[in-house]
Write a protein that holds these residues in place. Structure first.
Motif, short mmCIF file in Angstrom:
data_model
loop_
_atom_site.label_atom_id
_atom_site.label_comp_id
_atom_site.label_asym_id
_atom_site.label_seq_id
_atom_site.Cartn_x
_atom_site.Cartn_y
_atom_site.Cartn_z
N GLY A 144 -0.34 49.48 -15.10
CA GLY A 144 -1.23 49.84 -14.50
C GLY A 144 -1.39 51.71 -15.32
O GLY A 144 -2.01 52.80 -14.40
N LYS A 177 -10.02 48.36 -16.03
CA LYS A 177 -9.21 48.46 -14.59
C LYS A 177 -9.05 49.94 -14.25
O LYS A 177 -8.69 50.29 -12.96
CB LYS A 177 -8.34 47.45 -15.48
CG LYS A 177 -8.03 46.40 -15.52
CD LYS A 177 -7.28 45.26 -15.88
CE LYS A 177 -7.25 44.30 -16.28
NZ LYS A 177 -6.12 43.03 -16.49
N GLU A 178 -9.13 51.04 -15.29
CA GLU A 178 -8.85 52.41 -14.71
C GLU A 178 -9.75 53.07 -13.80
O GLU A 178 -9.53 53.42 -12.66
CB GLU A 178 -8.72 53.19 -16.58
CG GLU A 178 -8.26 54.67 -15.81
CD GLU A 178 -8.22 55.56 -16.35
OE1 GLU A 178 -7.36 56.46 -17.00
OE2 GLU A 178 -8.85 54.96 -17.92
N ALA A 181 -9.10 51.17 -10.76
CA ALA A 181 -8.27 51.80 -10.54
C ALA A 181 -8.67 53.14 -8.92
O ALA A 181 -7.65 53.48 -7.80
CB ALA A 181 -6.96 51.98 -11.01
#
Length: 274
Positions: A144, A177-178, A181
């Motif tokens: 992550g 994805k960042e 998130a």
């Protein structure tokens, strides 16, 4: 089936096989973009006629690596890890072995261990070996750490290979994805804040209700309100001062006002004295 494991030589010369294999599509979106590349199946040593004969330990190392590659291709990742580690015991600074072991850890769900081996690989690998960087970025992304992984992919594209497809897809994937998130974190912050606001409003309501009941009943409701407080709720300790003040007020109400009686008694005494 070509799993992207490097089976050519593990000398300072690297073939283009792993670069072409790295362009394969990853059908498992839960894994980092580089995961589908598998391991480097490149043999450790050059096999040209000018190469010196292999020493016994080098032959053993290559055999262990081949065993690891076979285990990796069959999905036996723990066995692959053991084989690569045994090979590393003979050649601790071999960047291809470290890269392969990192991939095996990642495929086995051991993300932190994959990152450790990927970092070691980058430290010892030849300059410009893209595979080591993408391996490191894949391990970071699996944990992550999308910002760090994106930085590694950017370095590959800016300093080593501007057309590397693995790095391009990896960078795009990390940015996506960042962003997701960050959006999830923002939603969670808002949710927590709403919950805190709701709890605050509920405490204010209870505080007001207790005060009103205390004023109407000369105090019994104060004790009831205090007993109704949730046991172990640390925040409710902030109401202690409030309840203390209410109790003081109700205690004052309980003390009879004798000033009128005292005044009457004084008048009676004065009359008797006359």
């Amino acid at each position: 089936m070509n799993c992207g494991i490097d089976e050519a030589t593990m000398s300072s010369q690297t073939t283009s096989d792993h670069d072409s294999n790295s362009s394969n599509n990853n059908n498992d979106n839960s894994l980092p973009p580089d995961h589908n590349n598998g391991n480097d199946t490149t043999p450790i040593n050059n096999t040209n006629q000018n190469s010196p004969p292999l020493e016994e330990w080098e032959i053993r190392r290559d055999d262990l690596k081949s065993q690891g590659d076979a285990h990796f291709r069959s999905g036996s990742y723990p066995a692959a890890i053991l084989s690569y580690q045994s090979a590393l015991d003979l050649d601790p600074a071999n960047h291809i072995l470290l890269s392969n072991k990192s991939a095996a850890h990642l495929a086995n769900g051991e993300k932190s261990k994959a990152l450790v081996d990927a970092r070691k690989c980058v430290e010892v690998m030849p300059e410009g070996w893209v595979k080591g960087h993408t391996r490191l970025a894949a391990a970071m992304a699996s944990l992550g750490r999308f910002g760090e992984a994106a930085g590694v992919y950017q370095k590959v594209l800016a300093e080593i290979d501007g057309g590397n497809e693995v790095a391009k897809r990896g960078l795009e994937d990390c940015r996506r994805k960042e962003r997701l998130a960050n959006e999830e974190r923002e939603r969670e912050v808002k949710r927590v804040q709403m919950e805190l606001d709701r709890e605050k409003e509920e405490k204010e309501r209870r505080k007001k209700e207790c005060l009103e009941k205390a004023q109407q009943t000369n105090g019994p409701e104060v004790t009831k309100c205090k007993n109704d407080r949730v046991s172990g709720d640390e925040e409710d300790d902030l109401l202690d001062d409030f309840f203390s003040e209410v109790e003081k007020v109700t205690e004052k109400k309980k003390i009879p006002d004798n000033s009128h009686d005292n005044h009457s008694q004084s008048d009676s005494d004065n009359k008797n004295g006359d």
